[in-house]
Write an enzyme that holds these catalytic residues in place. Structure first.
Site, PDB file in Angstrom:
ATOM      1  N   LYS A  59       0.844  -1.203   0.000  1.00  0.00           N
ATOM      2  CA  LYS A  59       0.000   0.000   0.000  1.00  0.00           C
ATOM      3  C   LYS A  59       0.875   1.246   0.000  1.00  0.00           C
ATOM      4  O   LYS A  59       1.763   1.385   0.843  1.00  0.00           O
ATOM      5  CB  LYS A  59      -0.904   0.023   1.231  1.00  0.00           C
ATOM      6  CG  LYS A  59      -1.859  -1.159   1.346  1.00  0.00           C
ATOM      7  CD  LYS A  59      -2.615  -1.109   2.657  1.00  0.00           C
ATOM      8  CE  LYS A  59      -3.529  -2.312   2.831  1.00  0.00           C
ATOM      9  NZ  LYS A  59      -4.215  -2.306   4.138  1.00  0.00           N
ATOM     10  N   ALA A  92      -1.622  -7.945  10.711  1.00  0.00           N
ATOM     11  CA  ALA A  92      -1.144  -9.313  10.523  1.00  0.00           C
ATOM     12  C   ALA A  92      -1.172 -10.112  11.820  1.00  0.00           C
ATOM     13  O   ALA A  92      -1.518 -11.298  11.829  1.00  0.00           O
ATOM     14  CB  ALA A  92       0.269  -9.287   9.946  1.00  0.00           C
ATOM     15  N   LYS A 143      -4.634   6.515   3.639  1.00  0.00           N
ATOM     16  CA  LYS A 143      -4.962   6.275   5.051  1.00  0.00           C
ATOM     17  C   LYS A 143      -3.694   6.216   5.904  1.00  0.00           C
ATOM     18  O   LYS A 143      -3.724   6.527   7.094  1.00  0.00           O
ATOM     19  CB  LYS A 143      -5.808   5.018   5.208  1.00  0.00           C
ATOM     20  CG  LYS A 143      -5.160   3.716   4.701  1.00  0.00           C
ATOM     21  CD  LYS A 143      -4.394   2.980   5.763  1.00  0.00           C
ATOM     22  CE  LYS A 143      -3.756   1.722   5.205  1.00  0.00           C
ATOM     23  NZ  LYS A 143      -2.973   0.980   6.224  1.00  0.00           N
ATOM     24  N   THR A 200      -6.158   1.955  11.134  1.00  0.00           N
ATOM     25  CA  THR A 200      -4.827   2.550  11.096  1.00  0.00           C
ATOM     26  C   THR A 200      -4.727   3.793  11.966  1.00  0.00           C
ATOM     27  O   THR A 200      -3.663   4.087  12.513  1.00  0.00           O
ATOM     28  CB  THR A 200      -4.438   2.889   9.643  1.00  0.00           C
ATOM     29  OG1 THR A 200      -4.731   1.774   8.805  1.00  0.00           O
ATOM     30  CG2 THR A 200      -2.962   3.197   9.530  1.00  0.00           C
ATOM     31  N   ARG A 207       1.893   1.156  12.406  1.00  0.00           N
ATOM     32  CA  ARG A 207       3.237   1.726  12.314  1.00  0.00           C
ATOM     33  C   ARG A 207       3.170   3.216  12.004  1.00  0.00           C
ATOM     34  O   ARG A 207       3.940   4.010  12.548  1.00  0.00           O
ATOM     35  CB  ARG A 207       4.046   0.999  11.243  1.00  0.00           C
ATOM     36  CG  ARG A 207       4.266  -0.476  11.526  1.00  0.00           C
ATOM     37  CD  ARG A 207       5.206  -1.104  10.508  1.00  0.00           C
ATOM     38  NE  ARG A 207       4.669  -1.070   9.153  1.00  0.00           N
ATOM     39  CZ  ARG A 207       3.918  -2.020   8.618  1.00  0.00           C
ATOM     40  NH1 ARG A 207       3.576  -3.073   9.337  1.00  0.00           N
ATOM     41  NH2 ARG A 207       3.496  -1.943   7.370  1.00  0.00           N
ATOM     42  N   ASN A 208       2.271   3.600  11.096  1.00  0.00           N
ATOM     43  CA  ASN A 208       2.163   5.009  10.717  1.00  0.00           C
ATOM     44  C   ASN A 208       1.660   5.860  11.880  1.00  0.00           C
ATOM     45  O   ASN A 208       2.159   6.965  12.110  1.00  0.00           O
ATOM     46  CB  ASN A 208       1.243   5.141   9.501  1.00  0.00           C
ATOM     47  CG  ASN A 208       1.843   4.525   8.259  1.00  0.00           C
ATOM     48  OD1 ASN A 208       2.725   5.090   7.629  1.00  0.00           O
ATOM     49  ND2 ASN A 208       1.388   3.334   7.911  1.00  0.00           N
ATOM     50  N   GLU A 232       4.829   3.289   5.401  1.00  0.00           N
ATOM     51  CA  GLU A 232       4.667   3.761   4.024  1.00  0.00           C
ATOM     52  C   GLU A 232       4.154   5.195   3.946  1.00  0.00           C
ATOM     53  O   GLU A 232       4.396   5.901   2.966  1.00  0.00           O
ATOM     54  CB  GLU A 232       3.713   2.843   3.258  1.00  0.00           C
ATOM     55  CG  GLU A 232       4.272   1.461   2.941  1.00  0.00           C
ATOM     56  CD  GLU A 232       5.239   1.468   1.768  1.00  0.00           C
ATOM     57  OE1 GLU A 232       5.631   2.562   1.310  1.00  0.00           O
ATOM     58  OE2 GLU A 232       5.618   0.373   1.313  1.00  0.00           O
TER      59      GLU A 232
END
Length: 283
Positions: A59, A92, A143, A200, A207-208, A232
């Site tokens: 993504k 995950a 996102k 998210t 992570r973001n 990302e």
């Protein structure tokens, strides 16, 4: 490395040899970070069967070109490989724990989307289908940028009102841009849109979002990136600025993230700048 508590199934194996990995394969799952995907794909294009469907779970938007993964796959492989894109709210760790999850399989070929649906569907995984590849990809990329903004709000301890306001505005901005690119408005309200945005922006495993939290608390971006997994949204944020200009769309929240990441604004200055914008009619 990040799922040590969930060992892979015994009927799977690992290899760094593309020929071995592709031998006898009916599908190839592409999970390489977007910013390194082009180099990787070019390295395997001579051994990749032209009719082998690729299921892409990466993504983001490629820095420099601004391309979506559907475009990167074509230009890197110099072919029209059958492709599908799997996206949606799916940490995950929770999937590996067997927790109920829903995702969407997107392909311009409805038959391939249905095939991917049948391939991944299980008692703990629901898979919807769509032909709106652009919508799924843009939502999946942007996102991540919005999640950094949500993390900044959390790191600054601005409260629930601020968080709700930010995410609502960010959802509108993603909808505005995705529609200019040709996406359907309904995709925004689905699993790859609102579903993934909620996960998210609010999920502690994001992570973001974690990058944003640490920025909001005053840490330097270089230090954060050196001690965390790939986020990302960091690379994608800069691409969003270019897309906003190209398509003449005002995206105050998403472009403010880019300004913070570039060091042009502090997190607090970015918040003040957004709050100081002219009052407008909701659209």
């Amino acid at each position: 490395r990040s799922l040590k508590a969930s060992p892979p199934p015994p009927n799977t194996g690992a290899t760094t040899d593309p020929r071995e990995a592709l031998r006898g394969a009916h599908f190839a799952v592409h999970a390489i970070p977007v910013q390194t995907s082009r180099t990787f794909l070019r390295s395997i294009k001579e051994v990749l069967p032209s009719n082998l469907p690729i299921i892409c779970v990466s993504k983001g938007l490629e820095a420099g070109t601004g391309q979506m993964m559907s475009e990167v796959l074509v230009t890197a492989l110099d072919s029209r490989q059958p492709t599908a894109f799997l996206s949606g709210p799916s940490f995950a760790k929770e999937v590996m724990q067997g927790r109920p999850t829903g995702v969407v399989a997107a392909s311009r070929d409805p038959k391939l989307a249905k095939t991917v649906q049948a391939l991944f569907a299980s008692p703990i995984l629901r898979v919807n289908t769509t032909t709106d590849v652009i919508g799924v990809e843009i939502c999946g990329a942007l996102k991540n940028v919005l999640a950094i903004a949500a993390g900044i709000v959390q790191g600054l301890d601005l409260g629930h009102n601020s968080m709700a306001t930010l995410i609502s505005q960010g959802c509108s901005e993603i909808r505005w841009l995705s529609q200019r690119l040709g996406a359907r408005a309904t995709t925004m309200s689905g699993l790859s849109g609102l579903g993934d945005i909620m996960l998210t922006c609010y999920g502690d495993l994001s992570r973001n979002r974690s990058v944003g939290v640490r920025l909001g608390r005053g840490e330097k971006l270089e230090e954060i990136l050196a001690s965390s997994q790939v986020a990302e949204g960091v690379a994608t944020a800069g691409v969003v600025v270019g897309l906003a200009r190209r398509y003449n769309v005002t995206l105050p929240v998403l472009t403010a993230v880019a300004q913070v990441l570039c060091g042009n604004l502090s997190p607090k200055e970015a918040v003040d700048a957004i709050m100081g914008l002219p009052q407008v009619e909701e659209k």
